[in-house]
Each structure stands twice: as structure tokens, then as C-alpha cells.
Design a protein around this motif. Sequence first.
Motif, mmCIF file in Angstrom:
data_model
loop_
_atom_site.group_PDB
_atom_site.id
_atom_site.type_symbol
_atom_site.label_atom_id
_atom_site.label_comp_id
_atom_site.label_asym_id
_atom_site.label_seq_id
_atom_site.Cartn_x
_atom_site.Cartn_y
_atom_site.Cartn_z
ATOM 1 N N SER A 97 1.522 9.452 -5.741
ATOM 2 C CA SER A 97 2.017 10.803 -5.474
ATOM 3 C C SER A 97 3.065 11.228 -6.503
ATOM 4 O O SER A 97 3.031 12.351 -7.004
ATOM 5 N N ALA A 98 3.985 10.329 -6.823
ATOM 6 C CA ALA A 98 5.041 10.646 -7.793
ATOM 7 C C ALA A 98 4.472 10.979 -9.167
ATOM 8 O O ALA A 98 4.990 11.848 -9.870
ATOM 9 N N GLN A 99 3.396 10.273 -9.541
ATOM 10 C CA GLN A 99 2.774 10.507 -10.852
ATOM 11 C C GLN A 99 1.729 11.617 -10.795
ATOM 12 O O GLN A 99 1.073 11.897 -11.791
ATOM 13 N N GLY A 103 0.177 9.967 -20.022
ATOM 14 C CA GLY A 103 -0.707 10.993 -20.560
ATOM 15 C C GLY A 103 -2.169 10.678 -20.463
ATOM 16 O O GLY A 103 -2.995 11.451 -20.912
ATOM 17 N N SER A 104 -2.509 9.543 -19.870
ATOM 18 C CA SER A 104 -3.928 9.226 -19.668
ATOM 19 C C SER A 104 -4.504 10.172 -18.622
ATOM 20 O O SER A 104 -3.782 10.920 -17.988
ATOM 21 N N ASP A 105 -5.796 10.090 -18.392
ATOM 22 C CA ASP A 105 -6.451 10.875 -17.361
ATOM 23 C C ASP A 105 -5.809 10.573 -16.012
ATOM 24 O O ASP A 105 -5.709 9.420 -15.619
ATOM 25 N N LYS A 106 -5.355 11.590 -15.306
ATOM 26 C CA LYS A 106 -4.667 11.398 -14.037
ATOM 27 C C LYS A 106 -5.597 11.494 -12.846
ATOM 28 O O LYS A 106 -5.157 11.620 -11.726
ATOM 29 N N SER A 107 -6.876 11.442 -13.068
ATOM 30 C CA SER A 107 -7.788 11.456 -11.927
ATOM 31 C C SER A 107 -8.630 10.197 -11.968
ATOM 32 O O SER A 107 -8.828 9.621 -13.014
ATOM 33 N N ALA A 110 -2.531 -4.942 -11.673
ATOM 34 C CA ALA A 110 -3.440 -4.050 -12.410
ATOM 35 C C ALA A 110 -3.351 -2.617 -11.883
ATOM 36 O O ALA A 110 -3.480 -1.655 -12.648
ATOM 37 N N ILE A 111 -3.104 -2.459 -10.579
ATOM 38 C CA ILE A 111 -2.949 -1.114 -10.017
ATOM 39 C C ILE A 111 -1.703 -0.461 -10.594
ATOM 40 O O ILE A 111 -1.738 0.682 -11.055
ATOM 41 N N PHE A 112 -0.581 -1.184 -10.568
ATOM 42 C CA PHE A 112 0.670 -0.638 -11.090
ATOM 43 C C PHE A 112 0.545 -0.304 -12.570
ATOM 44 O O PHE A 112 1.008 0.742 -13.018
ATOM 45 N N ASP A 113 -0.102 -1.176 -13.347
ATOM 46 C CA ASP A 113 -0.302 -0.918 -14.771
ATOM 47 C C ASP A 113 -1.138 0.337 -14.981
ATOM 48 O O ASP A 113 -0.839 1.148 -15.860
ATOM 49 N N TRP A 114 -2.179 0.515 -14.181
ATOM 50 C CA TRP A 114 -3.038 1.701 -14.309
ATOM 51 C C TRP A 114 -2.247 2.969 -13.998
ATOM 52 O O TRP A 114 -2.329 3.948 -14.725
ATOM 53 N N ILE A 115 -1.452 2.932 -12.919
ATOM 54 C CA ILE A 115 -0.652 4.110 -12.564
ATOM 55 C C ILE A 115 0.351 4.418 -13.673
ATOM 56 O O ILE A 115 0.509 5.581 -14.060
ATOM 57 N N ARG A 116 0.996 3.407 -14.195
ATOM 58 C CA ARG A 116 1.939 3.621 -15.308
ATOM 59 C C ARG A 116 1.230 4.216 -16.517
ATOM 60 O O ARG A 116 1.777 5.056 -17.212
ATOM 61 N N GLY A 117 -0.002 3.775 -16.768
ATOM 62 C CA GLY A 117 -0.785 4.334 -17.875
ATOM 63 C C GLY A 117 -1.076 5.805 -17.657
ATOM 64 O O GLY A 117 -1.092 6.595 -18.602
ATOM 65 N N CYS A 118 -1.295 6.186 -16.409
ATOM 66 C CA CYS A 118 -1.527 7.600 -16.095
ATOM 67 C C CYS A 118 -0.313 8.435 -16.430
ATOM 68 O O CYS A 118 -0.433 9.571 -16.879
ATOM 69 N N SER A 119 0.872 7.875 -16.244
ATOM 70 C CA SER A 119 2.095 8.634 -16.496
ATOM 71 C C SER A 119 2.349 8.820 -17.992
ATOM 72 O O SER A 119 3.143 9.642 -18.386
ATOM 73 N N CYS A 146 0.835 -1.201 0.000
ATOM 74 C CA CYS A 146 0.000 0.000 0.000
ATOM 75 C C CYS A 146 0.872 1.254 0.000
ATOM 76 O O CYS A 146 0.610 2.204 -0.730
ATOM 77 N N ARG A 147 1.918 1.237 0.808
ATOM 78 C CA ARG A 147 2.820 2.393 0.868
ATOM 79 C C ARG A 147 3.519 2.602 -0.472
ATOM 80 O O ARG A 147 3.696 3.734 -0.925
ATOM 81 N N ALA A 148 3.902 1.511 -1.133
ATOM 82 C CA ALA A 148 4.554 1.620 -2.446
ATOM 83 C C ALA A 148 3.596 2.233 -3.465
ATOM 84 O O ALA A 148 3.986 3.106 -4.252
ATOM 85 N N ILE A 149 2.351 1.797 -3.449
ATOM 86 C CA ILE A 149 1.364 2.345 -4.383
ATOM 87 C C ILE A 149 1.094 3.810 -4.074
ATOM 88 O O ILE A 149 1.007 4.638 -4.984
ATOM 89 N N GLU A 150 1.011 4.146 -2.797
ATOM 90 C CA GLU A 150 0.789 5.541 -2.417
ATOM 91 C C GLU A 150 1.930 6.430 -2.918
ATOM 92 O O GLU A 150 1.701 7.520 -3.429
#
Length: 75
Positions: free
Chosen positions: A19-21, A67-71, A56-65, A11-15
Motif C-alpha cells: 500500500s505504501a508503495q 521505478g519498476s512496473d508497479k503492477s 524475495a517479496i520485500f526485494d520485489w516491493i523495493r524494486g517497485c519503488s 502478511c500485514r507487514a507486506i500489505e
Amino acid sequence: TFYHAPTCPQCRAIERMLSAQKVAYTSCEDISLMRDLGIEHTPAVAVDGNVLYGKAIFDWIRGCSRGSDKSEKET
């Protein structure tokens, strides 16, 4: 919504990644609410009505970076 437990290392890693993205998110540590929503373990992220777990969480966050929707939208 980011569903997590305060002592969970994943959880801390995902948080940190969120934040980084600069991904906007709502935080939830309410175990009773998670159970009511059918979330059986953390970390979990609800996006557009779907609950993501694990890779799937990590993939979604990477997708946000990229240029996808960041919200994310609430469930």
C-alpha cells in the motif's frame, strides 16, 4: 496476487508495504485455492507466473519503488 492469512504478522507487514508503495495487487485468503496452486505457506506473492516468498517479496516491493512496473500479473 498477494496470498495471505488474516492473522499473519508478516502478511500485514507486506500489505502495508504494498500500500505504501502504491503497488496494485489482488488479495487472496482462500486456503483451498492456495493449496491447489501449490502455495504451502503465507505470505506469498505471484508475479509474472512466479511465486515469491520471504525476502524475495520485500526485494520485489523495493524494486517497485525504484521505478519498476508497479503492477503485478495474475497467475
